[in-house]
Design an enzyme around this catalytic site. Structure first.
Site, short mmCIF file in Angstrom:
data_model
loop_
_atom_site.label_atom_id
_atom_site.label_comp_id
_atom_site.label_asym_id
_atom_site.label_seq_id
_atom_site.Cartn_x
_atom_site.Cartn_y
_atom_site.Cartn_z
N ASN A 102 30.17 36.50 36.62
CA ASN A 102 30.52 37.88 36.30
C ASN A 102 29.85 38.88 37.23
O ASN A 102 29.47 39.98 36.83
CB ASN A 102 30.22 38.19 34.83
CG ASN A 102 30.86 39.47 34.31
OD1 ASN A 102 30.28 40.16 33.49
ND2 ASN A 102 32.06 39.80 34.75
N CYS A 107 31.11 38.73 40.82
CA CYS A 107 32.04 38.83 41.96
C CYS A 107 33.49 38.93 41.48
O CYS A 107 34.03 40.01 41.34
CB CYS A 107 31.89 37.65 42.92
SG CYS A 107 30.31 37.59 43.80
N ASP A 134 35.77 31.49 45.26
CA ASP A 134 34.57 32.24 44.91
C ASP A 134 33.93 32.78 46.20
O ASP A 134 33.42 32.01 47.01
CB ASP A 134 33.60 31.34 44.17
CG ASP A 134 32.44 32.10 43.55
OD1 ASP A 134 32.15 33.23 44.00
OD2 ASP A 134 31.83 31.56 42.62
#
Length: 159
Positions: free
Chosen positions: A11, A13, A127
């Site tokens: 919580n 990026c 990610d």
């Protein structure tokens, strides 16, 4: 009111990027009164003594390049009760999807989706913590959010 929770690992990026991209998108279309939009983590890695870390600086900078502020956002963890609180729980990758299920349990109301499903893809949003490519992550999240909003309109859930 449509309640949306974007979810990633930490919580800091992807999910806060999605939260604020989607908030900006619905605001620009005059739809913000129809939504509650938030984001959460499946882990506690970015939460210390109950206080979440702020959005990771390169993610914050990528949002700012597009005129979007995430000021004040701090990491929070997904809770089992969030399943009842939100209409949509939107994960960023397969790993998140497994962890969402582990935290909230079964999905009898079919609320849990991977964000890019709404753009017709089953691929993960990479990610940027690991890839370093925040602009590619932004583009993927934008694509997913546009698809999600389009789906809500097609299903006549928003007007």
């Amino acid at each position: 009111m449509i309640r949306v929770l974007f979810i990633c690992h930490g919580n800091i990026c992807r999910s806060p990027m999605a939260e604020f991209i989607f908030k900006d998108m619905v605001k620009n279309q005059g739809l913000e009164a129809q939504f509650v939009i938030a984001s959460a983590a499946t882990s506690t890695e970015e939460i210390w003594n109950g206080i979440g870390n702020p959005v990771y600086p390169p993610a914050r900078e990528e949002l700012a390049r597009h005129g979007i502020s995430c000021k004040g956002k701090r990491a929070v963890q997904l809770q089992k009760k969030d399943y009842d609180k939100y209409d949509y729980l939107l994960g960023m990758d397969d790993w998140n999807m497994g962890n969402i299920q582990r935290i909230v349990g079964k999905d009898p109301d079919k609320k849990i989706f991977k964000l890019l499903e709404f753009a017709g893809s089953n691929r993960d949003i990479a990610d940027p913590w690991y890839t370093g490519n925040f602009s590619a992550t932004y583009a993927d999240i934008l694509e997913g959010c546009e698809g999600f909003l389009r789906t809500l309109k097609e299903e006549k859930k928003i007007f």
